[in-house]
Design an enzyme around this catalytic site. Structure first.
Site, PDB file in Angstrom:
ATOM      1  N   TYR A  88       5.216   9.397   4.098  1.00  0.00           N
ATOM      2  CA  TYR A  88       3.755   9.367   4.168  1.00  0.00           C
ATOM      3  C   TYR A  88       3.133   8.237   4.980  1.00  0.00           C
ATOM      4  O   TYR A  88       1.928   8.246   5.206  1.00  0.00           O
ATOM      5  CB  TYR A  88       3.175   9.379   2.742  1.00  0.00           C
ATOM      6  CG  TYR A  88       3.421  10.711   2.070  1.00  0.00           C
ATOM      7  CD1 TYR A  88       2.698  11.834   2.451  1.00  0.00           C
ATOM      8  CD2 TYR A  88       4.399  10.857   1.097  1.00  0.00           C
ATOM      9  CE1 TYR A  88       2.939  13.072   1.876  1.00  0.00           C
ATOM     10  CE2 TYR A  88       4.651  12.089   0.506  1.00  0.00           C
ATOM     11  CZ  TYR A  88       3.914  13.193   0.901  1.00  0.00           C
ATOM     12  OH  TYR A  88       4.152  14.420   0.335  1.00  0.00           O
ATOM     13  N   PHE A 108       1.083  12.405 -11.323  1.00  0.00           N
ATOM     14  CA  PHE A 108       0.094  13.446 -11.000  1.00  0.00           C
ATOM     15  C   PHE A 108       0.587  14.286  -9.832  1.00  0.00           C
ATOM     16  O   PHE A 108       1.556  13.945  -9.186  1.00  0.00           O
ATOM     17  CB  PHE A 108      -1.277  12.832 -10.670  1.00  0.00           C
ATOM     18  CG  PHE A 108      -1.278  11.829  -9.544  1.00  0.00           C
ATOM     19  CD1 PHE A 108      -0.980  10.484  -9.767  1.00  0.00           C
ATOM     20  CD2 PHE A 108      -1.602  12.209  -8.231  1.00  0.00           C
ATOM     21  CE1 PHE A 108      -0.995   9.551  -8.727  1.00  0.00           C
ATOM     22  CE2 PHE A 108      -1.635  11.288  -7.184  1.00  0.00           C
ATOM     23  CZ  PHE A 108      -1.329   9.961  -7.431  1.00  0.00           C
TER      24      PHE A 108
END
Ligand SMILES: CC(C)(COP(=O)(O)OP(=O)(O)OC[C@H]1O[C@@H](n2cnc3c(N)ncnc32)[C@H](O)[C@@H]1OP(=O)(O)O)[C@@H](O)C(=O)NCCC(=O)NCCS
Length: 431
Positions: A139, A431
């Site tokens: 990322y 999450f």
């Protein structure tokens, strides 16, 4: 046709999945579970998923080659809140379930889905996006930097003795039945608002946590213990599973701590003391703990707590540089011109960050002045590195020494003074 930035090959099409469309959700869940090396979705897992993703944005890329329509890539994003230093929660775009089937990897599908969502989030006014990276090299290219870290620990119960000056364990403890999560949610919410890196857990999160079983927050042998202060107000809880090994007839059980949250040092001590005193158990193992855990400081033998490994957890992407710098408060003071470079062209900016001690609030945190400028920068840094340092969890001095930000040692130190936080940012929420 609106340009979504997504694949233009005629056999690839993009849809937004309605969580209430069971079959579309099933088609979406199959590749996401395959990519994460999980089994195909069961009806139970789909029920759970359906509840969890209400209000979320579910992107699906379909491949219709050879007349069949298959979802081959997924992305899920949703609006959430992240606590920033000194100022409490701010709205963020939370990114999750980024998957591309092994048959379609490395053709740019993740890049296109993610870039389109970051552009959408920026246009919607979000200054920050967050995610948890399955692998660290993925990322950075999208402007995300590792912003919080977590560690695992093992507590040897035989070595646990609290120092006489440790906060006293006052109040009371009680077991909480499965399904009763209101008090836990209130304790967590108070705690996550205080500490940088904390993430909102919504009602659906707690509803799922209330059901115990394999693959859930707590397994079938899970327990939750709630601590109340002397007035009866909940101020901490520990959620744990147990396993009951033995060596011959000698008990050698383990507590697997899933979550321990406390809003007072007294509750914190009481909960750890409770765990360390459970009969038939020799050790507590915990993961996703803060790197600056208080527990060793409370013990006569701090080596009763063995920690490690330390890993990155929340990755932060700044989408609006002045907005992100102005959203938090500062303990240090000073003035720096920062040039933030963004390879995706979303957020690049040159700003003056000015923090003046005289503007200090009663709690010691200072509101900054952030203005865009054409002045020569003191520090030039990629947007991913700004994400790494924004919550105080990564030292700009280390990044300067590593060649990742362009600054003199003195300017890097000045930035480190501004960004420093008394507690390390921490997020215990997947999450
Ligand atoms: C990770 C994953 C989503 C990447 O999807 P993808 O469509 O292959 O990614 P892209 O083709 O858009 O890759 C973009 C760039 O990132 C690089 N990249 C992608 N995944 C990478 C990885 N796991 N490690 C290192 N680099 C990676 C690519 O090589 C490419 O680099 P380039 O621009 O220099 O050519 C996919 O491989 C996957 O689903 N993996 C399993 C599940 C997973 O880990 N998901 C991530 C959840 S956080």
């Amino acid at each position: 046709m609106q340009d979504t930035g997504l694949p233009t090959r005629p056999e690839l099409r993009v849809t937004q999945v309605d969580p209430d469309d069971r079959e579309a959700l099933r088609a979406w869940a199959v590749p996401s579970r395959t990519s994460f090396l999980e089994s195909a979705p069961t009806e139970d897992s789909l029920d759970e998923r359906q509840r969890m993703v209400q209000g979320h944005r579910l992107t699906a890329v379909h491949d219709t080659v050879a007349g069949e329509d298959r979802v081959v890539a997924t992305l899920r994003t949703f609006d959430s809140e992240l606590t920033v230093p000194g100022a409490g929660p701010v709205d963020v775009d939370a990114v999750s379930t980024a998957t591309v089937l092994p048959t379609h990897r490395r053709r740019g599908l993740l890049s296109r889905m993610l870039t389109a969502d970051l552009e959408r989030a920026r246009a919607a006014g979000h200054a920050l996006a967050v995610l948890i990276a399955a692998e660290a090299p993925i990322y950075g290219r999208f402007g995300f930097g590792a912003a919080t870290r977590s560690t695992s620990l093992v507590l040897d119960h035989a070595r646990v003795a609290f120092r006489p000056d440790a906060p006293a364990a006052t109040g009371s403890l009680e077991f909480v039945p499965a399904g009763r999560t209101d008090e836990l949610a209130a304790v967590h919410d108070a705690a996550r608002r205080r500490r940088p890196g904390g993430l909102l857990r919504d009602a659906a999160w707690w509803e799922a946590a209330g059901r115990r079983g394999e693959g859930r927050w707590l397994g079938p042998r899970g327990h939750v213990v709630l601590h109340r202060d002397e007035d009866g107000t909940p101020d901490g809880y520990a959620a744990y599973d147990v396993s009951d090994e033995s060596v011959g007839r000698v008990p050698n059980g383990t507590v697997h701590l899933r979550d321990l949250t406390a809003t007072t040092p007294s509750a914190y001590r009481a909960l750890w003391e409770f765990l360390a005193s459970i009969d038939l158990v020799r050790v507590t193992r915990a993961s996703d703990r803060p790197v600056d855990e208080l527990l060793p400081h409370l013990l006569l033998d701090p080596r009763a707590v063995q920690t490690g490994p330390v890993d990155d957890f929340v990755w932060l992407r700044v989408l609006d540089v002045p907005g992100a710098l102005a959203a938090r408060r500062y303990l240090g003071c000073g003035t720096l011109v920062l040039r933030v470079e963004d390879p995706l062209g979303l957020a690049g900016a040159t700003v003056r960050l000015h923090v003046e001690a005289q503007r200090c609030g009663a709690d010691g945190w200072v509101c900054p002045e952030v203005t865009t400028t054409d002045d020569a920068p003191d520090v030039v840094l990629p947007v991913a590195e700004l994400g790494s340092v924004l919550l105080g969890g990564t030292s700009p001095v280390a990044l300067q020494r590593a060649g990742r930000i362009d600054a003199t040692p003195a300017a890097a130190q000045a930035l480190a003074t501004l960004m420093a936080t008394p507690e390390q940012p921490w997020c215990p929420t997947w999450f």
